[in-house]
Write a protein that holds these residues in place. Structure first.
Motif, PDB file in Angstrom:
ATOM      1  N   LYS A   1       0.909  -1.216   0.065  1.00 17.00           N
ATOM      2  CA  LYS A   1      -0.106  -0.023  -0.022  1.00 17.00           C
ATOM      3  C   LYS A   1       0.712   1.104   0.103  1.00 17.00           C
ATOM      4  CE  LYS A   1      -4.106   1.523   2.142  1.00 17.00           C
ATOM      5  NZ  LYS A   1      -5.258   1.351   3.228  1.00 17.00           N
TER       6      LYS A   1
ATOM      7  N   ALA B   1       1.071   3.945  -2.844  1.00 19.47           N
ATOM      8  CA  ALA B   1       0.777   5.446  -2.686  1.00 19.47           C
ATOM      9  C   ALA B   1       2.022   6.422  -3.146  1.00 19.47           C
ATOM     10  CB  ALA B   1       0.686   5.586  -1.242  1.00 19.47           C
TER      11      ALA B   1
ATOM     12  N   GLN C   1       2.006   6.687  -6.906  1.00 19.28           N
ATOM     13  CA  GLN C   1       0.621   7.569  -7.403  1.00 19.28           C
ATOM     14  C   GLN C   1       1.148   9.148  -7.136  1.00 19.28           C
ATOM     15  OE1 GLN C   1      -1.977   7.017  -9.110  1.00 19.28           O
ATOM     16  NE2 GLN C   1      -1.037   4.863  -9.332  1.00 19.28           N
TER      17      GLN C   1
ATOM     18  N   LYS D   1       0.529  14.506   1.779  1.00 17.14           N
ATOM     19  CA  LYS D   1      -0.010  13.960   0.651  1.00 17.14           C
ATOM     20  C   LYS D   1      -0.038  12.471   0.602  1.00 17.14           C
ATOM     21  CE  LYS D   1       2.184  17.196  -2.408  1.00 17.14           C
ATOM     22  NZ  LYS D   1       3.047  17.494  -3.702  1.00 17.14           N
TER      23      LYS D   1
ATOM     24  N   LYS E   1      -0.230  10.496   3.267  1.00 19.37           N
ATOM     25  CA  LYS E   1      -0.979   9.934   4.073  1.00 19.37           C
ATOM     26  C   LYS E   1      -2.577  10.074   3.661  1.00 19.37           C
ATOM     27  CE  LYS E   1      -2.503  11.056   8.732  1.00 19.37           C
ATOM     28  NZ  LYS E   1      -2.288  12.043   9.894  1.00 19.37           N
ATOM     29  N   ASN E   2      -2.821  11.127   2.637  1.00 20.99           N
ATOM     30  CA  ASN E   2      -4.055  11.368   2.322  1.00 20.99           C
ATOM     31  C   ASN E   2      -4.265  10.380   1.402  1.00 20.99           C
ATOM     32  OD1 ASN E   2      -4.778  13.599   3.838  1.00 20.99           O
ATOM     33  ND2 ASN E   2      -3.937  15.187   2.270  1.00 20.99           N
ATOM     34  N   HIS E   3      -3.376   9.784   0.716  1.00 20.25           N
ATOM     35  CA  HIS E   3      -3.474   8.641  -0.471  1.00 20.25           C
ATOM     36  C   HIS E   3      -3.742   7.402   0.227  1.00 20.25           C
ATOM     37  CE1 HIS E   3      -3.150   5.975  -3.871  1.00 20.25           C
ATOM     38  NE2 HIS E   3      -2.829   7.003  -4.505  1.00 20.25           N
TER      39      HIS E   3
ATOM     40  N   ASP F   1      -5.187   7.109   3.121  1.00 21.58           N
ATOM     41  CA  ASP F   1      -6.464   7.099   3.870  1.00 21.58           C
ATOM     42  C   ASP F   1      -7.634   6.986   2.875  1.00 21.58           C
ATOM     43  OD1 ASP F   1      -5.148   7.415   6.351  1.00 21.58           O
ATOM     44  OD2 ASP F   1      -5.468   9.533   6.647  1.00 21.58           O
ATOM     45  N   SER F   2      -7.559   7.238   1.590  1.00 23.61           N
ATOM     46  CA  SER F   2      -8.638   7.024   0.833  1.00 23.61           C
ATOM     47  C   SER F   2      -8.617   5.921   0.096  1.00 23.61           C
ATOM     48  CB  SER F   2      -8.188   8.136  -0.480  1.00 23.61           C
ATOM     49  OG  SER F   2      -7.028   7.736  -1.204  1.00 23.61           O
TER      50      SER F   2
END
Length: 183
Positions: free
Chosen positions: A74, A78, A81, A176, A178-180, A182-183
């Motif tokens: 993961k 991330a 990405q 950035k 972390k947001n990816h 968490d999504s």
């Protein structure tokens, strides 16, 4: 011409036969000596070949370990990405950052230094940054060497170098990632 007595003739024939036999034995002794030397040379050569093969196998096992050891794909996904939007052909000319993980030349040099320090013969070339598999291998080698365990450590050190976790400039990058995650 006078004929030699029989005893002298036998003596001469004995000397001739002994000389001929002696020459033959010397010839065979030389052949045996040459064969012994060849066996020694072959033994050294094959030992060198075995050592080389052991080294190659060790390197292949090392690379296989780093490619297959992905405890958290993961975080890798991330980073891919964030860095390139998943594009293996991404290129940032101003930084000479290449591939899915936007690897710079300095990273390749660092990974090669790590491999050398660990006693492996495997080395990466700058062109390997274009290959997703090799980029992930380099990432894993870097992550393992610097003992990066948490997603935050991994992301911030990927962005800011081995001491990136201590740099305030890497916080925005971590957010950035972390947001990816968490999504």
């Amino acid at each position: 011409m006078k004929k030699l007595p029989c005893e002298i003739q036998i003596c001469i024939v004995s000397i001739l036969l002994t000389s001929i036999t002696g020459l033959g034995l010397i010839h065979y002794e030389n052949q045996i000596h040459n064969l012994e030397n060849q066996v020694i040379r072959d033994k050294i050569y094959y030992q060198y070949q075995m050592d080389s093969l052991r080294s190659i196998i060790k390197d292949l096992e090392h690379i296989k370990y780093h490619f297959n050891k992905q405890p958290d794909t993961k975080i890798i996904n991330a980073l891919i990405q964030i860095e390139s939007s998943g594009n293996d052909n991404a290129y940032t000319a101003s930084e000479d950052a290449v591939g899915c993980l936007q690897i710079r030349r300095t990273m390749v040099k660092d990974v090669n230094r790590i491999l050398k320090r660990q006693g492996y013969e495997q080395r990466y070339e700058f062109k390997d940054r274009w290959c997703r598999q090799k980029s992930i291998e380099m990432f894993n080698i870097y992550r393992d060497y610097y003992n990066l365990n948490t997603p935050e450590e991994i992301a911030r050190c990927w962005n800011g170098g081995p001491k990136g976790i201590h740099k305030s400039a890497t916080i925005a990058y971590w957010n950035k990632v972390k947001n990816h995650l968490d999504s």
